[in-house]
Scaffold this motif. Structure first.
Motif, PDB file in Angstrom:
ATOM      1  N   SER A 426      47.890   1.966  -1.778  1.00 54.19           N
ATOM      2  CA  SER A 426      46.875   0.712  -2.311  1.00 54.19           C
ATOM      3  C   SER A 426      45.384   1.677  -2.023  1.00 54.19           C
ATOM      4  CB  SER A 426      46.916  -0.654  -1.547  1.00 54.19           C
ATOM      5  OG  SER A 426      45.980  -1.161  -1.329  1.00 54.19           O
ATOM      6  N   PRO A 427      44.471   1.135  -2.880  1.00 52.20           N
ATOM      7  CA  PRO A 427      43.250   1.777  -2.734  1.00 52.20           C
ATOM      8  C   PRO A 427      42.368   1.207  -1.700  1.00 52.20           C
ATOM      9  CG  PRO A 427      43.189   0.161  -4.655  1.00 52.20           C
ATOM     10  CD  PRO A 427      44.475   0.109  -4.314  1.00 52.20           C
ATOM     11  N   VAL A 428      42.994   0.045  -1.022  1.00 53.28           N
ATOM     12  CA  VAL A 428      42.014  -0.511  -0.130  1.00 53.28           C
ATOM     13  C   VAL A 428      42.658  -0.309   1.303  1.00 53.28           C
ATOM     14  CG1 VAL A 428      41.253  -2.964   0.626  1.00 53.28           C
ATOM     15  CG2 VAL A 428      41.446  -2.627  -1.751  1.00 53.28           C
ATOM     16  N   PRO A 429      41.564  -0.101   2.123  1.00 55.93           N
ATOM     17  CA  PRO A 429      41.866   0.588   3.322  1.00 55.93           C
ATOM     18  C   PRO A 429      42.355  -1.004   4.556  1.00 55.93           C
ATOM     19  CG  PRO A 429      39.590   0.772   3.113  1.00 55.93           C
ATOM     20  CD  PRO A 429      40.258   0.056   1.928  1.00 55.93           C
ATOM     21  N   THR A 430      43.351  -0.545   5.261  1.00 58.96           N
ATOM     22  CA  THR A 430      43.973  -1.401   5.941  1.00 58.96           C
ATOM     23  C   THR A 430      44.034  -1.057   7.470  1.00 58.96           C
ATOM     24  OG1 THR A 430      46.102  -0.043   5.697  1.00 58.96           O
ATOM     25  CG2 THR A 430      45.812  -2.067   4.499  1.00 58.96           C
TER      26      THR A 430
END
Length: 524
Positions: A426-430
């Motif tokens: 996913s492109p969003v950092p976790t």
């Protein structure tokens, strides 16, 4: 998800005292200043792309153990025009606006092949740049906006193209020990002379001269584009002690399409295309002679946004980058894709990979065709081709990291620590991570419903080692019961030292910098 991406954020121009939990180092004094899109809906109109949103600056000020938060929209001409018209009237990269009553501000247009490209936006939403004692909000057009570091007020607009023939410039400049800013831009003005321009901005000139440091801007070198009508898109570049590294990737802007985009009713983003059959070319410019190394070095097609670091060793240039095998990343951030189930729906088709290229500048000229010219201990190769060009293949350092930062004191030097966000499919950092290039060890910080931003390293005043200091990251939360916070980690152990929570709807930002107290001039 909608709350994090699509919803307009309120600004908080007056300082809000954050609640500090844990223990922040007493030496941590200064301002963390960051930039990113904060407003995506104006009146009944909506931007198509997350990267198009109006710039919202925010800062955390550390003073004697206390932390203060504030945020303010950049009062760009674009912002003022849009707000006044109560709709989007100025085009952004992923959103074309019609018709434009603000034509008087954006009247100047340059003509290319008898077409015109409207003047670009000054919505500087990507990063912060320091020039002498001044700070600027930057994007990738020819405009930057000076800002007041303390109040976040918007000051004058600077047009790079008045000082150097560029229409686009990166938001990731480099800084040398003398305080010069080094940056790159693309020039598509001269007919048939599309080129990439490397330039240097000196630190501010003395007050009494009343001259802007941009007036002393110096062009270091120009690299002609391999294709005059299809210049390469680039987001950053690399630098070593003696060389500047520019990667000409097959992710290209189509100038003719750009010139007709307005008439055809399409966005400028639609004029970007990736050709996976093409080569990626490496350019090395000698800082002293200002000339390009004549040997042709290339690798396979790839897309990169961020250089990590680069240095020289035994006649080789070693540079580390985050690369993709396609251009799916940009498409992920169209707002229509960023809905509630986007983590399931939105999968990167290419994982960001940290690659190390080892390029032999000095090699045995009598080496046979097909021989690997790399003599350092690395799995990266550089193979001599029949025509004398050199085909490079990287060593894979790790996968799934983006928004890389280093201890900038080690920029262009041999180093071992990369601080980054972790993005799997996913492109969003976790998570935020610390990656040790030498041992390949990776340390993580992450919590449920937390989305951290690019981690910024701040060295401790008595630092002896590369990772002596702290990591700062702004964390937005997707759980409405939680509040966002600034996280402070020990850079060595990656353990939490403390956090400063602020009960505001914080936006997901892009890039920024920490300005230590000693570099803060007393502004009224």
């Amino acid at each position: 998800m909608e709350t994090i991406f699509g919803k307009n954020k309120e600004e908080h121009p007056e300082p809000i005292k954050a609640e500090v939990k844990g223990h922040l180092p007493t030496w941590l004094q200064g301002i963390l200043l960051r930039n990113g899109p904060g407003m995506h809906t104006i009146g009944d109109t909506k931007y198509n792309h997350w990267f198009d949103g109006l710039a919202l600056l925010h800062s955390f000020t550390f003073k004697n153990g206390e932390v203060y938060y504030r945020s303010k929209y950049l009062r760009s001409d674009t912002y003022n025009c849009n707000i006044e018209a109560n709709r989007i009237v100025v085009s952004e990269f992923g959103t074309m606006a019609y018709p434009d009553p603000c034509k008087n501000i954006f009247a100047k247009a340059f003509s290319y092949l008898s077409h015109t490209i409207p003047e670009f936006t000054d919505n500087c939403l990507i990063n912060i740049m320091k020039t002498g004692e001044d700070f600027y909000a930057t994007s990738e057009t020819n405009f930057i906006r000076k800002i007041n570091l303390q109040t976040l007020e918007t000051l004058e607009k600077v047009d790079y193209s008045k000082y150097v023939a560029v229409n686009l410039a990166t938001s990731h400049p480099h800084y040398d020990s003398a305080g010069n800013v080094l940056n790159m831009g693309t020039s598509i003005v001269d007919k048939g002379k599309t080129k990439y321009v490397l330039f240097k901005i000196p630190p501010s000139v003395p007050e009494k001269e009343k001259k802007s440091s941009f007036k002393n801007l110096e062009v270091l070198c120009s690299i002609p584009s391999r294709s005059l009508l299809h210049p390469s898109y680039y987001h950053s570049f690399g630098i070593t002690e003696n060389y500047i590294i520019f990667i000409e990737q097959p992710f290209k802007l189509d100038i003719v399409k750009m010139a007709t985009a307005y008439i055809r009713g399409v966005t400028w983003a639609s004029c970007l295309a990736y050709n996976k059959e093409d080569k990626t070319w490496f350019h090395f410019v000698d800082k002293k002679t200002k000339k390009e190394v004549s040997t042709k070095f290339y690798t396979d097609a790839m897309v990169l946004f961020h250089h990590v670091n680069a240095y020289e060793e035994d006649g080789h240039i070693i540079f580390d980058i985050i690369a993709y095998t396609d251009n799916s990343l940009y498409d992920m951030f169209y707002l229509k894709n960023l809905t509630g189930d986007f983590e399931e729906k939105n999968k990167l088709t290419s994982v960001p990979t940290c690659k190390r290229f080892v390029v032999p500048l000095q090699y045995d000229k009598d080496a046979g065709v097909g021989s690997n010219l790399v003599t350092l201990a690395s799995t990266a190769t550089a193979v001599k081709e029949k025509d004398g060009s050199i085909y490079c293949q990287p060593e894979i350092l790790c996968e799934g990291i983006e928004l890389p930062r280093i201890n900038y004191d080690y920029n262009s030097k041999k180093y071992k620590c990369v601080f980054a966000t972790q993005v799997q499919w996913s492109p969003v950092p976790t998570k935020v991570v610390k990656f040790n290039i030498q041992t390949k060890e990776m340390l993580h910080w992450g919590e449920d419903h937390c989305w951290p931003s690019e981690p910024i390293f701040v060295p401790s005043p008595d630092a002896r080692e590369e990772d002596d200091g702290v990591i700062l990251t702004c964390v937005v939360v997707s759980d409405p019961k939680q509040v966002p916070f600034l996280l402070v980690l020990d850079a060595k152990t990656f353990k939490e030292l403390g956090r400063a929570t602020v009960d505001v709807a914080m936006h997901l930002d892009l890039h920024g910098m920490f300005i230590p107290e000693k570099d803060l001039k007393t502004e009224t």
